[in-house]
Design an enzyme around this catalytic site. Structure first.
Site, PDB file in Angstrom:
ATOM      1  CE  LYS A  36      -0.178  -0.035   4.979  1.00 24.76           C
ATOM      2  NZ  LYS A  36      -0.837  -0.498   6.183  1.00 24.76           N
ATOM      3  CE1 TYR A 275      10.712  33.487  -3.063  1.00 25.98           C
ATOM      4  CE2 TYR A 275      10.779  31.155  -2.518  1.00 25.98           C
ATOM      5  CZ  TYR A 275      10.472  32.172  -3.403  1.00 25.98           C
ATOM      6  OH  TYR A 275       9.919  31.869  -4.605  1.00 25.98           O
TER       7      TYR A 275
HETATM    8  C1  LIG Z   1      -0.005  -1.561   6.696  1.00 29.18           C
HETATM    9  C2  LIG Z   1      -0.589  -2.828   7.115  1.00 29.18           C
HETATM   10  C3  LIG Z   1       0.232  -3.933   7.353  1.00 29.18           C
HETATM   11  C4  LIG Z   1       1.756  -3.870   7.277  1.00 29.18           C
HETATM   12  O1  LIG Z   1       2.282  -3.055   8.303  1.00 29.18           O
HETATM   13  P1  LIG Z   1       3.879  -2.897   8.502  1.00 29.18           P
HETATM   14  O2  LIG Z   1       4.005  -2.258   9.823  1.00 29.18           O
HETATM   15  O3  LIG Z   1       4.340  -1.980   7.420  1.00 29.18           O
HETATM   16  O4  LIG Z   1       4.462  -4.232   8.391  1.00 29.18           O
HETATM   17  C5  LIG Z   1      -0.390  -5.126   7.676  1.00 29.18           C
HETATM   18  N1  LIG Z   1      -1.737  -5.208   7.770  1.00 29.18           N
HETATM   19  C6  LIG Z   1      -2.556  -4.160   7.558  1.00 29.18           C
HETATM   20  C7  LIG Z   1      -4.037  -4.323   7.660  1.00 29.18           C
HETATM   21  C8  LIG Z   1      -2.009  -2.934   7.231  1.00 29.18           C
HETATM   22  O5  LIG Z   1      -2.812  -1.892   7.026  1.00 29.18           O
END
Ligand SMILES: *Cc1c(COP(=O)(O)O)cnc(C)c1O
Length: 383
Positions: A36, A275
């Site tokens: 993601k 600036y």
């Molecule tokens: C982002 C996310 C993960 C992975 O998290 P990390 O800390 O980057 O390993 C796993 N499960 C869900 C539902 C997430 O949103």
């Protein structure tokens, strides 16, 4: 070169991290690569393809548009799981292309059933459970209804998994909360089984949980930040280093963000730079302009604070970071020339700028800083 900066992604670093992570898992635990946030800034398409060539065959994304982007490069070669947002209009596309998705409300379950009937193809769903984070997820009181919806439409659903997400596995302060969540999760899974559902994959762990709570591994883990070479928190890092026999960080950063010197200017003592009046030269200075600014994710809060690398030396940011340009002091650095490579993040010679130091100065977490690297900076794979 049409872009003012570019990002390199290291294949050997990824291979190294994946090998380390897999060695932490119980044998047979499936590894889902979380991509993601544009693969935490690394680029969904570039990172997805690279990870696939390194043996990853399961990816978790947040939304249907991210799934779509990954599908364009990997098609059916890997499993794609949407852990978050999918609109009713995208359900048909997901089901038709075997994209798996979380169901965290009865509405979504009903809608998926209707789409599956229409397409004559099962929706590959993961029941996401509310266990104490209070964000998304089916409440305990909704499980019976969910099971009834699934069981009354044979062939409409393939219940691939049951999931939950921990509210802060990266800090031992949350130990009770995480443990309670895991207990509630197991109870809910029991309930679903008693209601007659067949469930293939149990999964709960993110990076921090995978490291700090091995009992959360179950059938699959969903690992994001660590595959990119970053620890979820200093505590998880220290905890690991405390039990490791090796004194070196087992993770390697994949990312280098680079640009080049756009302009060089001799500035006499007493002049202000950029600036306003935030920086005044107290002696004659040589200033390099770099074609990167806050519109490219280089935070304005690094004004007069950040550093970049030029000719393997640290060069401090002087003045205010502009939208598209920042200035650095290269006065003491020998032989600086136009077009010299500038490293904004990553390594040059023996020096490096880590996201952690960058993030501390700009008060952004690793996660936030990485994901704010804009989509339109080109990513290229290096060895
Ligand atoms: C982002 C996310 C993960 C992975 O998290 P990390 O800390 O980057 O390993 C796993 N499960 C869900 C539902 C997430 O949103």
């Amino acid at each position: 070169m049409f872009h003012s900066s570019y990002i390199e992604i290291s294949r050997s670093a990824l291979k190294h991290n994946l090998a380390f992570l897999k060695a932490q898992l119980k044998p047979g635990t499936r590894f889902s690569s979380v991509i993601k946030g544009n693969a935490y800034g690394h680029g969904i398409e570039e990172f997805g393809e690279l990870a696939y060539t390194c043996g990853v065959d399961h990816f978790s994304v947040f939304s249907a548009d991210e799934a779509y982007r990954l599908y364009q490069v990997l098609a059916q070669k890997a499993t794609i799981l949407i852990m978050g947002y999918i609109d009713d209009e995208q359900l048909d596309w997901a089901i038709a292309h075997d994209i798996e998705f979380y169901v965290f409300s009865l509405d979504r379950l009903e809608a998926a059933g209707i789409a599956a009937q229409r397409l004559q193809k099962p929706a590959r769903i993961h029941l996401d459970l509310e266990t104490g984070m209070n964000r998304i997820g089916l409440d305990t009181g909704e499980l019976e209804k969910a099971a009834a919806i699934i069981l009354k439409q044979p062939g409409a659903f393939d219940v691939v998994g049951v999931s939950t997400h921990f509210a802060g596995a990266e800090s031992s302060q949350n130990h009770d909360r995480v443990t309670n969540q895991l207990n509630r999760y197991h109870q809910a899974v029991q309930t679903l089984k008693q209601l007659g559902l067949k469930i293939k994959t149990l999964h709960t762990a993110c990076s921090a949980a995978a490291m700090a709570y091995p009992e959360t591994h179950l059938d699959m883990v969903r690992v994001g930040i660590m595959q990119y070479g970053f620890w979820p928190s200093p505590e998880i890092y220290q905890r690991y280093m405390g039990v490791s026999t090796d004194r070196t960080d087992p993770l390697r950063r994949l990312i280098n963000w680079k640009s080049h010197v756009m302009s060089l200017k001799a500035v006499p003592a007493g002049e202000f730079i950029g600036y306003g009046k935030s920086f005044q030269a107290d002696s004659d200075m040589l200033i390099a302009a770099i074609p990167v600014g806050y519109s490219w994710g280089f935070s304005r809060s690094l004004s007069n604070q950040g550093q970049v690398l030029v000719r393997a030396h640290r060069a401090p940011v002087v003045g205010i970071v502009n939208m598209n340009v920042l200035m650095v002091d290269v006065t003491g650095i020998p032989d600086v020339a136009l077009k010299d490579e500038v490293v904004l993040l990553g390594k040059q010679g023996d020096e490096h700028i880590t996201v952690a130091s960058f993030a501390e100065l700009s008060t952004q977490l690793n996660y936030e800083l990485l994901t704010r690297l804009p989509l339109n900076i080109p990513r290229k794979i290096i060895d």
